[in-house]
Design a protein around this motif. Sequence first.
Motif, PDB file in Angstrom:
ATOM      1  N   SER A  43       0.807  -1.214   0.000  1.00 55.62           N
ATOM      2  CA  SER A  43       0.000   0.000   0.000  1.00 55.62           C
ATOM      3  C   SER A  43       0.840   1.263   0.000  1.00 55.62           C
ATOM      4  CB  SER A  43      -0.929   0.017   1.221  1.00 55.62           C
ATOM      5  OG  SER A  43      -0.163   0.072   2.419  1.00 55.62           O
ATOM      6  N   CYS A  44       2.155   1.154   0.283  1.00 55.60           N
ATOM      7  CA  CYS A  44       3.005   2.344   0.281  1.00 55.60           C
ATOM      8  C   CYS A  44       3.133   2.868  -1.138  1.00 55.60           C
ATOM      9  CB  CYS A  44       4.396   2.022   0.824  1.00 55.60           C
ATOM     10  SG  CYS A  44       4.405   1.606   2.577  1.00 55.60           S
ATOM     11  N   PRO A  45       2.816   4.155  -1.372  1.00 57.52           N
ATOM     12  CA  PRO A  45       2.961   4.715  -2.714  1.00 57.52           C
ATOM     13  C   PRO A  45       4.422   4.791  -3.100  1.00 57.52           C
ATOM     14  CG  PRO A  45       1.595   6.108  -1.293  1.00 57.52           C
ATOM     15  CD  PRO A  45       2.271   5.102  -0.420  1.00 57.52           C
ATOM     16  N   SER A  46       4.650   5.115  -4.329  1.00 59.36           N
ATOM     17  CA  SER A  46       6.015   5.312  -4.821  1.00 59.36           C
ATOM     18  C   SER A  46       6.177   6.757  -5.235  1.00 59.36           C
ATOM     19  CB  SER A  46       6.278   4.401  -6.022  1.00 59.36           C
ATOM     20  OG  SER A  46       7.512   4.733  -6.624  1.00 59.36           O
ATOM     21  N   ASN A  51       1.770   3.502 -12.890  1.00 59.73           N
ATOM     22  CA  ASN A  51       0.665   3.371 -13.844  1.00 59.73           C
ATOM     23  C   ASN A  51       0.469   4.644 -14.669  1.00 59.73           C
ATOM     24  OD1 ASN A  51       0.138   0.777 -12.895  1.00 59.73           O
ATOM     25  ND2 ASN A  51      -1.226   1.540 -11.283  1.00 59.73           N
ATOM     26  N   ASP A  52       1.621   5.217 -15.122  1.00 63.01           N
ATOM     27  CA  ASP A  52       1.612   6.408 -15.980  1.00 63.01           C
ATOM     28  C   ASP A  52       1.057   7.649 -15.282  1.00 63.01           C
ATOM     29  OD1 ASP A  52       2.644   4.938 -18.068  1.00 63.01           O
ATOM     30  OD2 ASP A  52       0.654   4.347 -18.774  1.00 63.01           O
ATOM     31  N   ILE A  53       0.894   7.593 -13.954  1.00 57.78           N
ATOM     32  CA  ILE A  53       0.458   8.771 -13.203  1.00 57.78           C
ATOM     33  C   ILE A  53       1.656   9.307 -12.434  1.00 57.78           C
ATOM     34  CG2 ILE A  53      -1.066   9.634 -11.398  1.00 57.78           C
ATOM     35  CD1 ILE A  53      -3.012   7.421 -12.091  1.00 57.78           C
ATOM     36  N   VAL A  54       2.005  10.563 -12.647  1.00 60.01           N
ATOM     37  CA  VAL A  54       3.145  11.152 -11.964  1.00 60.01           C
ATOM     38  C   VAL A  54       2.711  11.603 -10.576  1.00 60.01           C
ATOM     39  CG1 VAL A  54       4.908  12.934 -12.017  1.00 60.01           C
ATOM     40  CG2 VAL A  54       4.103  11.926 -14.159  1.00 60.01           C
ATOM     41  N   LEU A  55       3.296  11.010  -9.556  1.00 58.50           N
ATOM     42  CA  LEU A  55       2.958  11.373  -8.190  1.00 58.50           C
ATOM     43  C   LEU A  55       3.839  12.533  -7.729  1.00 58.50           C
ATOM     44  CD1 LEU A  55       2.627   7.789  -6.701  1.00 58.50           C
ATOM     45  CD2 LEU A  55       0.828   9.228  -7.658  1.00 58.50           C
ATOM     46  N   ASP A  56       3.590  13.026  -6.533  1.00 59.93           N
ATOM     47  CA  ASP A  56       4.345  14.135  -5.970  1.00 59.93           C
ATOM     48  C   ASP A  56       5.816  13.740  -5.844  1.00 59.93           C
ATOM     49  OD1 ASP A  56       5.402  16.218  -4.566  1.00 59.93           O
ATOM     50  OD2 ASP A  56       3.794  16.311  -3.076  1.00 59.93           O
ATOM     51  N   GLN A  57       6.693  14.410  -6.599  1.00 59.88           N
ATOM     52  CA  GLN A  57       8.104  14.056  -6.606  1.00 59.88           C
ATOM     53  C   GLN A  57       8.808  14.417  -5.302  1.00 59.88           C
ATOM     54  OE1 GLN A  57       9.777  12.432  -9.236  1.00 59.88           O
ATOM     55  NE2 GLN A  57       7.676  12.109  -9.911  1.00 59.88           N
ATOM     56  N   ASN A  75       4.893   6.405   6.028  1.00 58.85           N
ATOM     57  CA  ASN A  75       4.803   7.849   6.213  1.00 58.85           C
ATOM     58  C   ASN A  75       5.744   8.539   5.227  1.00 58.85           C
ATOM     59  OD1 ASN A  75       3.157   7.191   8.312  1.00 58.85           O
ATOM     60  ND2 ASN A  75       4.314   8.262   9.884  1.00 58.85           N
ATOM     61  N   PRO A  76       5.253   9.462   4.400  1.00 58.02           N
ATOM     62  CA  PRO A  76       6.116  10.118   3.422  1.00 58.02           C
ATOM     63  C   PRO A  76       7.111  11.056   4.087  1.00 58.02           C
ATOM     64  CG  PRO A  76       3.957  11.150   3.439  1.00 58.02           C
ATOM     65  CD  PRO A  76       3.853   9.943   4.320  1.00 58.02           C
ATOM     66  N   VAL A  77       8.274  11.199   3.452  1.00 53.41           N
ATOM     67  CA  VAL A  77       9.336  12.068   3.945  1.00 53.41           C
ATOM     68  C   VAL A  77       9.699  13.068   2.850  1.00 53.41           C
ATOM     69  CG1 VAL A  77      11.699  12.174   4.826  1.00 53.41           C
ATOM     70  CG2 VAL A  77      10.246  10.218   5.391  1.00 53.41           C
ATOM     71  N   ARG A  78       9.876  14.335   3.238  1.00 56.92           N
ATOM     72  CA  ARG A  78      10.333  15.368   2.309  1.00 56.92           C
ATOM     73  C   ARG A  78      11.774  15.726   2.628  1.00 56.92           C
ATOM     74  NH1 ARG A  78       4.777  16.450   2.553  1.00 56.92           N
ATOM     75  NH2 ARG A  78       3.864  16.849   0.500  1.00 56.92           N
ATOM     76  N   TYR A  79      12.536  16.060   1.571  1.00 56.33           N
ATOM     77  CA  TYR A  79      13.943  16.382   1.728  1.00 56.33           C
ATOM     78  C   TYR A  79      14.137  17.891   1.648  1.00 56.33           C
ATOM     79  CZ  TYR A  79      14.476  11.438   0.345  1.00 56.33           C
ATOM     80  OH  TYR A  79      14.387  10.078   0.254  1.00 56.33           O
ATOM     81  N   GLU A 166      21.064  19.603 -10.157  1.00 50.66           N
ATOM     82  CA  GLU A 166      20.456  18.443 -10.803  1.00 50.66           C
ATOM     83  C   GLU A 166      20.025  17.401  -9.778  1.00 50.66           C
ATOM     84  OE1 GLU A 166      19.563  18.019 -13.984  1.00 50.66           O
ATOM     85  OE2 GLU A 166      20.127  20.141 -14.119  1.00 50.66           O
ATOM     86  N   TYR A 167      20.841  17.199  -8.760  1.00 50.86           N
ATOM     87  CA  TYR A 167      20.497  16.250  -7.692  1.00 50.86           C
ATOM     88  C   TYR A 167      19.241  16.722  -6.966  1.00 50.86           C
ATOM     89  CZ  TYR A 167      20.991  13.356  -3.491  1.00 50.86           C
ATOM     90  OH  TYR A 167      20.768  12.475  -2.463  1.00 50.86           O
ATOM     91  N   PHE A 168      19.189  18.004  -6.623  1.00 54.19           N
ATOM     92  CA  PHE A 168      18.024  18.547  -5.921  1.00 54.19           C
ATOM     93  C   PHE A 168      16.757  18.370  -6.746  1.00 54.19           C
ATOM     94  CE2 PHE A 168      19.777  21.818  -2.635  1.00 54.19           C
ATOM     95  CZ  PHE A 168      20.576  20.829  -2.088  1.00 54.19           C
ATOM     96  N   LYS A 169      16.837  18.635  -8.027  1.00 55.96           N
ATOM     97  CA  LYS A 169      15.660  18.524  -8.892  1.00 55.96           C
ATOM     98  C   LYS A 169      15.244  17.067  -9.056  1.00 55.96           C
ATOM     99  CE  LYS A 169      15.818  21.229 -12.579  1.00 55.96           C
ATOM    100  NZ  LYS A 169      16.389  21.960 -13.743  1.00 55.96           N
ATOM    101  N   LYS A 170      16.217  16.186  -9.187  1.00 59.03           N
ATOM    102  CA  LYS A 170      15.919  14.761  -9.366  1.00 59.03           C
ATOM    103  C   LYS A 170      15.303  14.165  -8.098  1.00 59.03           C
ATOM    104  CE  LYS A 170      18.173  10.329 -10.386  1.00 59.03           C
ATOM    105  NZ  LYS A 170      19.478   9.657 -10.692  1.00 59.03           N
ATOM    106  N   LYS A 171      15.845  14.540  -6.944  1.00 58.74           N
ATOM    107  CA  LYS A 171      15.402  13.971  -5.671  1.00 58.74           C
ATOM    108  C   LYS A 171      14.249  14.755  -5.037  1.00 58.74           C
ATOM    109  CE  LYS A 171      18.526  10.625  -5.078  1.00 58.74           C
ATOM    110  NZ  LYS A 171      18.212   9.216  -4.766  1.00 58.74           N
ATOM    111  N   GLY A 172      13.912  15.899  -5.610  1.00 58.08           N
ATOM    112  CA  GLY A 172      12.846  16.708  -5.016  1.00 58.08           C
ATOM    113  C   GLY A 172      13.266  17.375  -3.718  1.00 58.08           C
ATOM    114  N   VAL A 173      14.527  17.819  -3.638  1.00 65.75           N
ATOM    115  CA  VAL A 173      15.037  18.484  -2.439  1.00 65.75           C
ATOM    116  C   VAL A 173      14.637  19.958  -2.467  1.00 65.75           C
ATOM    117  CG1 VAL A 173      17.084  19.085  -1.087  1.00 65.75           C
ATOM    118  CG2 VAL A 173      16.994  16.903  -2.325  1.00 65.75           C
TER     119      VAL A 173
END
Length: 319
Positions: A43-46, A51-57, A75-79, A166-173
């Motif tokens: 049940s943990c999202p990715s 399924n072709d739906i872009v979730l919150d990066q 529990n989701p974690v933000r960087y 680039e790292y920040f953008k890729k990882k959503g930092v």
Amino acid sequence: MVVLFFAMVCGVYICSICLKQMSQNTKAKFLNIKVVNNDHQNSCPSSAHNNDIVLDQSLHYPQPGTFTREECGCNPVRYFAILSMQRSGSGWFETLLNSHINVSSNGEIFSVRERRMNISSIVKTMDKVYNLDWFTSASKNECSAAVGFKWMLNQGLIQHHKEIVEYFKKKGVSAIFLFRRNLLRRMISVLANSYDKDAKLLNGTHKSHVHSPLEAQILAEYKPKINVTLMMDELNKANETMTRAIEYFKSTRHIVLYYEDVVNNRTKLKDVQEFLKLPYRELESRQIKIHTAPLSKQVENWDDVQKALNGTSFGSYLY
């Protein structure tokens, strides 16, 4: 005898029924636990495509190698990263963030030279922090909702800005810039802190931050003498460094804060929590401000400083 025989038969029958029911309940419980665990994992999202739906990066579900997040695994974690310059209030600001029960900010991790020798060592260090495998006194790893660290601009950040962006953008930092408007006050703080590294005014120990009014008073007694000849160049250099850093990271998700604004307007702390999408909490810090006197009382050669800055673009720093 008939009654006794009948009682014995009934007793045997009742015991057999009870044992059967206990056996079935045990199996049922085992199966239920197994099903719940499987559902929990699936049940943990990715944070990637599903399924072709872009979730919150900006949402992540770390799987640390040094421990298990247990019930907080989904529990989701933000960087985030606090980008600042020495003596700009970043230590005080970080203690405020860490007073939030869901925040783990792990200090000035790139003060160690080996961690910033090249972009590979920088990325390796960041991966360890964001995977929750970095442990400090501020770590709340199992149930952290936001994890990050403090990073000074002169600790490889400007030098490797392209790769880091680039790292920040890729990882959503998310980048939190914290600067000081009055760069003259910052300069005085830098000089005083540098002096105390050698003098060790507090019973033979050096402290960059203090937690008692007495310690603050002792450190504030030292009045540095500013080299007026180099002062303008130093102020211009600091101003240009801040401007360049914001320009380099403008394509990332970021917020720009100033120490003076956070001190005078505590709603700025609410803005930060909204930026990190955290539940709102009252934030507190035990740190005590060291230099509270007027600037004229903090500098040995104040008249020379005042004369040099009057009529310049930095004249407002005198007040």
